[in-house]
Design an enzyme around this catalytic site. Sequence first.
Site, PDB file in Angstrom:
ATOM      1  N   ARG A  37       6.626   0.302  -3.117  1.00 10.95           N
ATOM      2  CA  ARG A  37       6.409  -0.219  -4.482  1.00 10.95           C
ATOM      3  C   ARG A  37       7.507   0.244  -5.432  1.00 10.95           C
ATOM      4  O   ARG A  37       7.998  -0.542  -6.263  1.00 10.95           O
ATOM      5  CB  ARG A  37       5.039   0.209  -5.010  1.00 10.95           C
ATOM      6  CG  ARG A  37       3.869  -0.479  -4.322  1.00 10.95           C
ATOM      7  CD  ARG A  37       2.548  -0.222  -5.043  1.00 10.95           C
ATOM      8  NE  ARG A  37       2.261   1.188  -5.248  1.00 10.95           N
ATOM      9  CZ  ARG A  37       1.580   1.964  -4.420  1.00 10.95           C
ATOM     10  NH1 ARG A  37       1.123   1.481  -3.284  1.00 10.95           N
ATOM     11  NH2 ARG A  37       1.343   3.233  -4.720  1.00 10.95           N
TER      12      ARG A  37
ATOM     13  N   ALA B 284       0.817  -1.217   0.000  1.00  8.62           N
ATOM     14  CA  ALA B 284       0.000   0.000   0.000  1.00  8.62           C
ATOM     15  C   ALA B 284       0.848   1.264   0.000  1.00  8.62           C
ATOM     16  O   ALA B 284       0.324   2.367  -0.111  1.00  8.62           O
ATOM     17  CB  ALA B 284      -0.933   0.007   1.218  1.00  8.62           C
ATOM     18  N   CYS B 285       2.163   1.119   0.097  1.00  6.87           N
ATOM     19  CA  CYS B 285       3.089   2.254   0.197  1.00  6.87           C
ATOM     20  C   CYS B 285       3.780   2.486  -1.150  1.00  6.87           C
ATOM     21  O   CYS B 285       4.466   1.597  -1.666  1.00  6.87           O
ATOM     22  CB  CYS B 285       4.119   1.965   1.287  1.00  6.87           C
ATOM     23  SG  CYS B 285       5.485   3.129   1.350  1.00  6.87           S
ATOM     24  N   GLY B 286       3.635   3.692  -1.704  1.00  2.00           N
ATOM     25  CA  GLY B 286       4.270   4.018  -2.978  1.00  2.00           C
ATOM     26  C   GLY B 286       5.784   3.931  -2.929  1.00  2.00           C
ATOM     27  O   GLY B 286       6.414   3.452  -3.878  1.00  2.00           O
TER      28      GLY B 286
END
Length: 141
Positions: A16, A11-13
């Site tokens: 990612r 969920a963390c850019g």
Amino acid sequence: MTVITIYHNPACGTSRNTLAMIRNSDVEPTVIEYLKTPPSRETLVDLIARMGVPVRALLREKGTPFAELGLGDPSLSDDALLDAMMAHPILINRPIVVMPLGVRLCRPSELVLDILPDAQKTAFAKEDGEAVVDAAGNRLR
């Protein structure tokens, strides 16, 4: 073959982007979704020691119970901070990347390029469009 592990939150850019840069060096890392499979206290202590940072440096404030737990109190011991991270893994900042060249909290994500043993294979831009690596695999910043 290079063995790389990433403690990842999909969920963390930033997480990612870090994972994508690892894969852009033609390595498929071991991905540990640390919210589903948190590290043991022993592992977390080892990771912190290998990063050479204080325990407090690994605490995440945004989107966590940091404030409500009073973790900003400078008098709290490392053990108390570790207890909080064990009880609430969301407090562990990410992504943490482990590889033969070291362990690093990769915030910002391009810090992973400092410890990746292999070059980037193609151009890379973060999810927000910021170019990080050119077509020849060279770091832009």
